[in-house]
Each structure stands twice: as structure tokens, then as C-alpha cells.
Enzyme design. Structure first.
Site, mmCIF file in Angstrom:
data_model
loop_
_atom_site.group_PDB
_atom_site.id
_atom_site.type_symbol
_atom_site.label_atom_id
_atom_site.label_comp_id
_atom_site.label_asym_id
_atom_site.label_seq_id
_atom_site.Cartn_x
_atom_site.Cartn_y
_atom_site.Cartn_z
ATOM 1 N N ASN A 191 0.870 -1.175 0.000
ATOM 2 C CA ASN A 191 0.000 0.000 0.000
ATOM 3 C C ASN A 191 0.908 1.227 0.000
ATOM 4 O O ASN A 191 1.545 1.527 1.008
ATOM 5 C CB ASN A 191 -0.878 -0.043 1.264
ATOM 6 N N LYS A 203 0.052 4.234 -0.101
ATOM 7 C CA LYS A 203 -0.573 5.403 0.535
ATOM 8 C C LYS A 203 -0.360 6.642 -0.356
ATOM 9 O O LYS A 203 -0.393 6.510 -1.574
ATOM 10 C CB LYS A 203 -0.036 5.575 1.960
ATOM 11 N N HIS A 257 -9.300 1.007 5.334
ATOM 12 C CA HIS A 257 -8.011 1.222 5.997
ATOM 13 C C HIS A 257 -8.206 2.162 7.187
ATOM 14 O O HIS A 257 -8.995 3.110 7.120
ATOM 15 C CB HIS A 257 -6.989 1.811 5.017
ATOM 16 N N GLU A 310 -6.539 4.503 8.301
ATOM 17 C CA GLU A 310 -6.292 5.927 8.024
ATOM 18 C C GLU A 310 -7.524 6.573 7.403
ATOM 19 O O GLU A 310 -7.825 7.741 7.677
ATOM 20 C CB GLU A 310 -5.058 6.068 7.116
ATOM 21 N N GLU A 357 -4.890 -5.228 10.768
ATOM 22 C CA GLU A 357 -3.854 -4.228 10.994
ATOM 23 C C GLU A 357 -4.123 -3.498 12.307
ATOM 24 O O GLU A 357 -4.917 -2.538 12.336
ATOM 25 C CB GLU A 357 -3.846 -3.206 9.854
ATOM 26 N N GLY A 383 2.947 1.936 10.790
ATOM 27 C CA GLY A 383 3.904 3.026 10.620
ATOM 28 C C GLY A 383 4.664 3.382 11.886
ATOM 29 O O GLY A 383 5.322 4.415 11.945
ATOM 30 N N SER A 436 3.809 -2.398 10.150
ATOM 31 C CA SER A 436 5.265 -2.430 10.321
ATOM 32 C C SER A 436 5.902 -3.751 9.899
ATOM 33 O O SER A 436 6.913 -4.166 10.465
ATOM 34 C CB SER A 436 5.647 -2.079 11.763
#
Ligand code: PGA
Length: 248
Positions: free
Chosen positions: A10, A12, A93, A95, A163, A169, A208
């Protein structure tokens, strides 16, 4: 659980036309490791250009709108993404759930739109740190999964990505035992939702994942692959993860 592992990247809001050289190098690794499914989701504006330059990996989107067309400024329908060369879309996701306020009902509608368009969905779930610390992660994430699947969805077009939000991250990875326990719980929820077909839905781990930890994570029985953010941006980081999947 299927035996083939999926390693999905991904990008992003990263990448550029120049960065497609990385996608080409990743594509060559995908050709060398035909036993592994490899996928990349660049920003939507790069989908067509990436799709024209790769042959051994699946190109996808990072989101799709639930509607087929209409007055939704800035969005893309599943059919538009498909025409641009996308074979799948990441949906839900964390985010987007945080930045765009997407609810699990929104995610279910997007999954249904992808099914209707014949496209694969990589549907993300995962708990915030306070839920993990309070000991309620299994119940919280399985409830989030059920709510995100509350629509007419083809399980053969579905992949789940677990996730944990606190692992994205941050360099902090979940304990292997916790990943296994969560993946087992999600596998059970998928069978409850889809019957026998639920057994073939892959559940990826994300958060990660990097060349140093991929082998241990991918060796876990219930893990069907990885969804990789930062380490998918360069072939130098992503190819070793594909190699770890080939060796798992
Ligand atoms: P990360 O992102 O690998 O950079 O932690 C994973 C993701 O958000 O899919």
C-alpha cells in the site's frame, strides 16, 4: 486457508511516475516467485501507468466509492478503477476510517460495490491501542469485521487484512501469539458469515511488516500474507518480503 500467500503493498500518498521503476523491479521479483501472489496499490492517479508497466503483479486502488457514478466529487467508482487497470481495492483502511470518518457500514457498501464490479476487496480491520491494552481486542475486531461485511459480498472476491492501528507506521509489531489468536478468531468469524467459502478467505497481517520480521509472521499458520505500507515503496525493502513468502 489457501496455501498461496499474498504480499500486498500500500503506497498510501507516496510515489510518482519516477517511482514506477520500483514497481518494475518488484514485478520482476513477482515473476521469479510465481508461487506468491504480489499486489501493489499506488495512488489512484498512478494506477493506469503502473498497470501498463507490470505483468506479474496485481495493481489495485486504495479506496473505492460505493456508488456506481454520480455527484461524488473527488471519488472513483469500482468500474472506473477497473477500467484504469485496478484488479482490487483496499477498503476500510484505518487511516481512512480516521481521516475520512468512514464507518463499517460505509466499508460494507464499498465491499458490495467491488463484488458487483467483479473486483477483489482487501478489507482492513484492526483495533486502537486502548482496546488492545484493555484486553478486548478479539471481540472488538471481530465485531468490526462483522459490521464491515454487513452487505451482499462475494467471499471469493474478499481478502481481510488485520492491521492493529498502533502497529501501523510505528515500527511496533504485534506479538506472534497475538497475531495467531486474532487470525484464528477472524477465520472463525468468516466461516460464521460465509459458511465453507469463508475458509478460503485469506487474512493478511499488516503493521510495520519489514524484511526483518516478515519470515516469522508469514510462518504463522493462520496468516495468509501481508499488507505492507512503508516497506513496499522500494524494491530493496519489498522484494525480501516476497522472498520470505516464497520460502514460508
Ligand atoms: P506500515 O503500514 O507497513 O507502514 O506499518 C501498513 C498499512 O497501513 O497497510
Amino acid at each position: 486457508m489457501t496455501e498461496r500467500l499474498l504480499i500486498a503493498g500500500n503506497w498510501k500518498m507516496n510515489g510518482s511516475l519516477a517511482a514506477l521503476a520500483e514497481a518494475e523491479a518488484i514485478d520482476q521479483a513477482a515473476a521469479r516467485h510465481a508461487g506468491v501472489d504480489v499486489a501493489l496499490a499506488p495512488p489512484a492517479v498512478l494506477i493506469a501507468a503502473m498497470a501498463a508497466r507490470v505483468a506479474h503483479l496485481a495493481v489495485g486502488a486504495q479506496d473505492c466509492h460505493a456508488a456506481a457514478k454520480g455527484a461524488h466529487t473527488g471519488n472513483h467508482s469500482a468500474a472506473m478503477l477497473s477500467e484504469a487497470g485496478a484488479h482490487f481495492a483496499i477498503i476500510g483502511h484505518s487511516e481512512r476510517r480516521a481521516d475520512q470518518g468512514e464507518t463499517s457500514a460505509d466499508v460494507a457498501a464499498k465491499a458490495a460495490a467491488l463484488s458487483t464490479a467483479g473486483m477483489q476487496a482487501i478489507l482492513c480491520v484492526g483495533e486502537p491501542l486502548e482496546v488492545r491494552d484493555a484486553g478486548g481486542a478479539l471481540e472488538w475486531v471481530t465485531a468490526q469485521l462483522e459490521a464491515s461485511l454487513a452487505a451482499v459480498i462475494d467471499p471469493q472476491l474478499l481478502t481481510i487484512a488485520y492491521e492493529p492501528i498502533w502497529a501501523i507506521g510505528t515500527g511496533r509489531v504485534a506479538e506472534l501469539a497475538d497475531i495467531s489468536a486474532m487470525h484464528d478468531a477472524l477465520a472463525e468469524a468468516l466461516v460464521i458469515r460465509f459458511g465453507d467459502l469463508g475458509q478460503d478467505v485469506r487474512v493478511l497481517y499488516g503493521g510495520s511488516v519489514n524484511p526483518g520480521n516478515a519470515a516469522d509472521i508469514l510462518a504463522l499458520d493462520a496468516v495468509g500474507g501481508a499488507l505492507v505500507g512503508g516497506a513496499s515503496l522500494t524494491a530493496a525493502q519489498f522484494v525480501p518480503i516476497i522472498e520470505a513468502a516464497a520460502a514460508a
